[in-house]
Design an enzyme around this catalytic site. Structure first.
Site, PDB file in Angstrom:
ATOM      1  N   ASP A  33       0.856  -1.183   0.000  1.00  0.00           N
ATOM      2  CA  ASP A  33       0.000   0.000   0.000  1.00  0.00           C
ATOM      3  C   ASP A  33       0.884   1.223   0.000  1.00  0.00           C
ATOM      4  O   ASP A  33       2.033   1.153   0.420  1.00  0.00           O
ATOM      5  CB  ASP A  33      -0.794   0.068   1.318  1.00  0.00           C
ATOM      6  CG  ASP A  33      -1.993  -0.840   1.303  1.00  0.00           C
ATOM      7  OD1 ASP A  33      -2.511  -1.100   0.215  1.00  0.00           O
ATOM      8  OD2 ASP A  33      -2.408  -1.254   2.398  1.00  0.00           O
ATOM      9  N   THR A  35      -0.462   4.635   1.209  1.00  0.00           N
ATOM     10  CA  THR A  35      -0.804   5.508   2.318  1.00  0.00           C
ATOM     11  C   THR A  35      -0.541   4.854   3.669  1.00  0.00           C
ATOM     12  O   THR A  35      -1.078   3.793   3.968  1.00  0.00           O
ATOM     13  CB  THR A  35      -2.278   5.932   2.210  1.00  0.00           C
ATOM     14  OG1 THR A  35      -2.485   6.448   0.904  1.00  0.00           O
ATOM     15  CG2 THR A  35      -2.622   6.971   3.254  1.00  0.00           C
ATOM     16  N   THR A 314      -2.048   1.267  -5.004  1.00  0.00           N
ATOM     17  CA  THR A 314      -2.651   2.358  -4.252  1.00  0.00           C
ATOM     18  C   THR A 314      -3.996   2.776  -4.825  1.00  0.00           C
ATOM     19  O   THR A 314      -4.263   2.577  -6.016  1.00  0.00           O
ATOM     20  CB  THR A 314      -1.704   3.582  -4.238  1.00  0.00           C
ATOM     21  OG1 THR A 314      -2.394   4.688  -3.644  1.00  0.00           O
ATOM     22  CG2 THR A 314      -1.271   3.956  -5.637  1.00  0.00           C
ATOM     23  N   GLY A 315      -4.811   3.322  -3.956  1.00  0.00           N
ATOM     24  CA  GLY A 315      -6.100   3.842  -4.397  1.00  0.00           C
ATOM     25  C   GLY A 315      -5.968   5.202  -5.046  1.00  0.00           C
ATOM     26  O   GLY A 315      -6.914   5.720  -5.624  1.00  0.00           O
ATOM     27  N   ASP A 316      -4.776   5.771  -4.971  1.00  0.00           N
ATOM     28  CA  ASP A 316      -4.583   7.138  -5.452  1.00  0.00           C
ATOM     29  C   ASP A 316      -4.518   7.232  -6.970  1.00  0.00           C
ATOM     30  O   ASP A 316      -4.422   6.238  -7.673  1.00  0.00           O
ATOM     31  CB  ASP A 316      -3.296   7.709  -4.846  1.00  0.00           C
ATOM     32  CG  ASP A 316      -3.596   8.874  -3.923  1.00  0.00           C
ATOM     33  OD1 ASP A 316      -4.554   9.615  -4.239  1.00  0.00           O
ATOM     34  OD2 ASP A 316      -2.901   9.026  -2.917  1.00  0.00           O
ATOM     35  N   LYS A 377      -5.830  -6.305  -6.426  1.00  0.00           N
ATOM     36  CA  LYS A 377      -4.734  -6.871  -5.632  1.00  0.00           C
ATOM     37  C   LYS A 377      -4.680  -8.383  -5.795  1.00  0.00           C
ATOM     38  O   LYS A 377      -3.599  -8.966  -5.945  1.00  0.00           O
ATOM     39  CB  LYS A 377      -4.934  -6.535  -4.155  1.00  0.00           C
ATOM     40  CG  LYS A 377      -4.722  -5.075  -3.808  1.00  0.00           C
ATOM     41  CD  LYS A 377      -4.832  -4.897  -2.301  1.00  0.00           C
ATOM     42  CE  LYS A 377      -4.237  -3.574  -1.846  1.00  0.00           C
ATOM     43  NZ  LYS A 377      -4.192  -3.477  -0.381  1.00  0.00           N
ATOM     44  N   ASN A 399     -11.855  -5.545   2.970  1.00  0.00           N
ATOM     45  CA  ASN A 399     -11.888  -6.283   1.711  1.00  0.00           C
ATOM     46  C   ASN A 399     -10.492  -6.588   1.158  1.00  0.00           C
ATOM     47  O   ASN A 399     -10.344  -7.040   0.039  1.00  0.00           O
ATOM     48  CB  ASN A 399     -12.753  -5.569   0.666  1.00  0.00           C
ATOM     49  CG  ASN A 399     -12.607  -4.075   0.766  1.00  0.00           C
ATOM     50  OD1 ASN A 399     -11.588  -3.579   1.261  1.00  0.00           O
ATOM     51  ND2 ASN A 399     -13.610  -3.350   0.303  1.00  0.00           N
TER      52      ASN A 399
HETATM   53  N1  LIG Z   1     -12.786   9.896   3.081  1.00  0.00           N
HETATM   54  C1  LIG Z   1     -12.855   9.995   1.772  1.00  0.00           C
HETATM   55  N2  LIG Z   1     -13.889  10.597   1.191  1.00  0.00           N
HETATM   56  C2  LIG Z   1     -13.956  10.701  -0.148  1.00  0.00           C
HETATM   57  N3  LIG Z   1     -13.035  10.229  -0.976  1.00  0.00           N
HETATM   58  C3  LIG Z   1     -11.963   9.633  -0.470  1.00  0.00           C
HETATM   59  C4  LIG Z   1     -11.810   9.481   0.930  1.00  0.00           C
HETATM   60  N4  LIG Z   1     -10.650   8.843   1.160  1.00  0.00           N
HETATM   61  C5  LIG Z   1     -10.122   8.609  -0.030  1.00  0.00           C
HETATM   62  N5  LIG Z   1     -10.883   9.070  -1.024  1.00  0.00           N
HETATM   63  C6  LIG Z   1     -10.635   8.979  -2.456  1.00  0.00           C
HETATM   64  O1  LIG Z   1     -10.478   7.630  -2.800  1.00  0.00           O
HETATM   65  C7  LIG Z   1      -9.179   7.415  -3.355  1.00  0.00           C
HETATM   66  C8  LIG Z   1      -8.647   6.074  -2.886  1.00  0.00           C
HETATM   67  O2  LIG Z   1      -8.671   5.971  -1.496  1.00  0.00           O
HETATM   68  P1  LIG Z   1      -8.432   4.574  -0.807  1.00  0.00           P
HETATM   69  O3  LIG Z   1      -8.841   4.697   0.593  1.00  0.00           O
HETATM   70  O4  LIG Z   1      -8.991   3.485  -1.654  1.00  0.00           O
HETATM   71  O5  LIG Z   1      -6.871   4.480  -0.883  1.00  0.00           O
HETATM   72  P2  LIG Z   1      -5.944   4.520   0.363  1.00  0.00           P
HETATM   73  O6  LIG Z   1      -6.117   3.236   1.078  1.00  0.00           O
HETATM   74  O7  LIG Z   1      -6.168   5.767   1.108  1.00  0.00           O
HETATM   75  O8  LIG Z   1      -4.533   4.586  -0.328  1.00  0.00           O
HETATM   76  P3  LIG Z   1      -3.527   3.383  -0.437  1.00  0.00           P
HETATM   77  O9  LIG Z   1      -4.214   2.359  -1.241  1.00  0.00           O
HETATM   78  O10 LIG Z   1      -2.367   4.006  -1.107  1.00  0.00           O
HETATM   79  O11 LIG Z   1      -3.223   2.942   0.948  1.00  0.00           O
HETATM   80  C9  LIG Z   1      -8.364   8.595  -2.900  1.00  0.00           C
HETATM   81  O12 LIG Z   1      -7.343   8.891  -3.818  1.00  0.00           O
HETATM   82  C10 LIG Z   1      -9.373   9.697  -2.835  1.00  0.00           C
HETATM   83  O13 LIG Z   1      -9.543  10.275  -4.109  1.00  0.00           O
HETATM   84 NA    NA Z   2      -5.584   0.954   1.156  1.00  0.00          NA
END
Ligand SMILES: Nc1ncnc2c1ncn2[C@@H]1O[C@H](COP(=O)(O)OP(=O)(O)OP(=O)(O)O)[C@@H](O)[C@H]1O
Ligand code: NA
Length: 709
Positions: A33, A35, A314-316, A377, A399
């Site tokens: 990951d 973040t 990443t989700g980014d 993943k 998940n």
């Molecule tokens: N609290 C939130 N409210 C709205 N949108 C969000 C929020 N948190 C994240 N996002 C959006 O969802 C996207 C992916 O977030 P997600 O939580 O899936 O990844 P992450 O777990 O934070 O990052 P990583 O996968 O790198 O650990 C972010 O880039 C952002 O655009």
């Molecule tokens: Na994540």
């Protein structure tokens, strides 16, 4: 093993699955990951862009949870296009230097910009569509935050303008009607709030820019009351702005809202999400910075040297992910000519759009997968497995459980992780830190090496004893009975003495300096590599032959071949020769097995130059090297010393061990010891010289992993 586990705990790793210990050492790929693992997980809202208004920049904020550190500056410009290019000149360093400058010149520059109506809407949406709490703890005299880092950073930003959620609810009359929670699948969240003072009701939404933009029909204008139609050119401008922010490594969030009139006030009625999240007005973008952990870059480069590939899942957004990946060394800082960035960075949509055969046809798997969903993943792990990789995967969400289970080593986060993820994982990182994974791998490799040494030690002595005893059966006395070269109790004693403490000592061996400079071991072969098997036979035969020869020399040389009468049972005049020979065999076998423990500190390096570092510093580093593992040192020394009472204490020697004190025979014992050491050293030298039985682990990583996975 148990030693290993306590070691690991100190290194911020909890082992849930015993087999994960050994597995860790063989990891070829890590999917991590971003973040909180590669980065600190402490986000700061750095930039806010309000269309047709300008950019707000947070300068010099060090502490993520404190809205009073640093200051906000505002820059507006005639045209948005100009603003983009102008802004690109401001990088981190420029920020820092201008900060120093303004500190000297005036305090005026630090005055918080005025809250325009456009900014006000933006702040309302940011603070209300937000589950984080930010408050000042009067007792502890510091700012406390609870919630998701993304949300905290936005809430903290709102607090900079006194627009925190609490203030809005308690003083501005906002009250919540509904909440549509964040879902990493759709990457957005929404709330519905009504204002009791003017009974206006709004939907407030925030989320990933591409997703939110699709739900917007209008964009906030220069005058907030009049929003403008979202044309294609405005959309392009927004995406342009987003890319520009993302390329600086910022996570970009879009903030939007719309007035809603027909929203049911009775909370019992559920109103579908799709009906709420549509026809939105884009209020602006926020760029959040989550700095990489300081240790990450070194840890990633350690992986590279150790033949381990690091993938960021990443989700980014891809641009944000790439910028951070470049920062920490997952992506080369200069795009190489052979591999284009598009091959190294893929979005989940691109990756999931390919079928398995297309993925397998890729020259290498992507190093960064952006906009990742949990399902991506699992597919990545499957793709790695088809390439015969041995993969570790990190995860924190509920998940993530399937991918953690599918991975060869599933790694959950101790702090940010859900219980489900922890339950599915093999190991848990108590500090959520990527560098801890690398520590754990080096620990796993050390453990693997030590198990190998331990196994080799045990098997060598067994082979030696078997050779001695079986061949020894051929020596029969006048009555036709085989005369044992060692009494059963002696064998028991030797086994106890030489395989417990020295073996435990080998388990405590420190990691060799080369341990993270070689490619991972082959997990399919396990500890029984060809090298271990051949070594065991070579050393075991040598040990058996030498001890047998000692017995034969004493009995048939000066003893004239007199095997006496009934010498397995008791000591009589006729057994004098046999008993002396036995004492010599007893001492020699003990010494050989004990010295093997020192020899097996390294399978290939000479015992007299075990550590490349100490052998450079000193001409004869032998004592320094063997003393470096004190437990093993004393296990061997005390074990060797114990031979003398066993040989000389009257009664104990003749009645228990069936041997007797010796004299000139010590010469043969020590000759045997010297020959054994020379034999082992010789075999190691042959292996080194001919490059035999290397298990692929001596080859340098550069040559080995080219073109792999
Ligand atoms: N609290 C939130 N409210 C709205 N949108 C969000 C929020 N948190 C994240 N996002 C959006 O969802 C996207 C992916 O977030 P997600 O939580 O899936 O990844 P992450 O777990 O934070 O990052 P990583 O996968 O790198 O650990 C972010 O880039 C952002 O655009
Ligand atoms: Na994540």
């Amino acid at each position: 093993m148990v030693v290993g586990m306590t070691q690991m705990r100190k290194r911020k790793v909890v082992i849930r699955q015993l087999s994960a210990l050994e597995a860790l050492g063989g990891v070829t790929n890590i999917c991590s990951d971003k973040t909180g693992t590669l980065t600190q997980g402490k986000m700061i809202t750095r930039k806010v862009w309000i269309p047709s208004s300008g950019i707000y920049t947070v300068n010099g904020a060090e502490e993520a949870s404190d809205p009073t550190t640093g200051y906000v500056s505002f820059s507006t410009s005639a045209s948005n296009a100009e603003m983009v290019s102008q802004d690109s000149n401001i990088d981190e360093k420029a920020d820092a230097s201008s900060e120093v400058l303004s500190e000297k010149t005036s305090e005026v520059a630090r005055k918080t910009p005025e809250v325009t109506s456009a900014l006000e809407s933006f702040l309302e949406s940011t603070a209300l569509c937000n589950l984080a709490t930010v408050r000042y703890d009067e007792q502890k005299h510091r700012w406390q935050t609870v919630g998701d880092p993304t949300e905290i950073s936005l809430q903290v930003f709102a607090h900079r303008f006194q627009f925190g959620k609490r203030t809005l609810e308690e003083q501005h009359g906002w009250s919540q009607l509904a909440e549509y929670g964040f879902d990493s699948g759709i990457k957005r969240m929404s709330v519905v709030y009504t204002n009791t003072s003017n009974s206006k009701t709004f939907v407030f939404t925030k989320g990933a820019v591409e997703r939110i933009l699709d739900l917007c029909t209008t964009v906030v204008g220069p005058d907030d009351a009049k929003s403008q139609l979202l044309t294609q050119s405005t959309k392009d401008l927004v995406l342009n702005q987003m890319n520009h922010l993302a390329e600086q490594g910022l996570r970009v969030m879009a903030i939007a809202r719309r007035p809603i009139t027909d929203f049911p006030t009775q909370s019992t009625i559920t109103y579908p999400r799709e009906e709420v999240e549509k026809g939105l007005t884009l209020l602006g973008l926020a760029g959040l910075y989550d700095p990489p952990r300081l240790e990450t870059k070194d840890a990633v480069s350690e992986c590279t040297t150790a033949g381990i590939k690091v993938h960021m899942l990443t989700g980014d957004h891809p641009a944000t992910a790439s910028a951070i990946a470049r920062d920490v060394g997952i992506l080369p800082s200069q795009p190489s000519t052979t591999q284009s960035t598009s091959a190294l960075v893929k979005t989940a949509a691109e990756f999931d759009g390919m079928d398995d055969s297309q993925i397998d046809a890729l020259p290498s798997l992507p190093l960064v997968i952006a906009r990742c969903a949990p399902n991506t993943k699992t597919r990545m792990i499957a793709a790695l497995h088809r390439r015969h990789a041995f993969a570790a995967m990190t995860g924190d969400g509920v998940n993530d459980a399937p991918s953690l289970q599918a991975a060869d080593v599933g790694i959950a986060m101790g702090q940010a992780g859900s219980d489900v993820a922890k339950g599915a994982a093999d190991i848990v990182l108590t500090d959520d830190n990527f560098a801890s994974i690398v520590n754990a791998i080096s620990e796993g490799r050390r453990m693997f090496d030590n198990i190998q040494k331990f196994v080799l030690h045990l098997l060598t002595s067994n082979v030696g004893e078997v050779v001695l005893l079986i061949v020894g059966l051929g020596m029969q006395d006048e009555a036709g009975f085989s005369v044992f070269p060692l009494s059963p109790l002696s064998i028991l004693w030797i086994n106890m003495l030489t395989s417990s403490f020295p073996a435990f000592g080998l388990g405590k061996e420190k990691a060799g300096s080369q341990i993270m400079k070689r490619p991972p071991h082959d997990t399919k072969k396990g500890v029984f590599t060809l090298q271990i098997i051949v070594d065991m036979i070579v050393y075991g035969l040598l040990m058996g032959a030498l001890t047998l020869l000692t017995f034969v020399t004493i009995v048939y040389g000066p003893g004239g071949g007199d095997l006496g009468f009934d010498c397995n049972r008791s000591y009589g005049e006729s057994c004098h020769t046999v008993f002396r020979a036995r004492a010599a065999v007893f001492a020699e076998l003990t010494f050989l097995i004990l010295i093997s423990a020192w020899e097996f500190k390294s399978l290939r390096r000479s015992m007299f130059a075990l550590d490349p570092a100490t052998s450079k510093a000193s001409k004869f580093p032998f004592f320094q090297d063997v003393y470096s593992n004190k437990f093993l040192f004393f296990a061997v020394v005390i074990g060797a010393a114990s031979v003398f009472p066993a040989v000389y204490i009257p009664g104990l020697n003749t009645d228990v061990f069936k041997h007797v004190g010796i004299g000139w025979e010590w010469g043969i014992v020590f000759a045997g010891l010297v020959i054994y050491v020379m034999g082992v050293e010789g075999w190691k030298a042959v292996k080194r010289w001919a490059g035999l039985l290397d298990d692929g682990m001596g080859i340098t990583v550069e040559n080995e992993t080219k073109g792999q996975v």
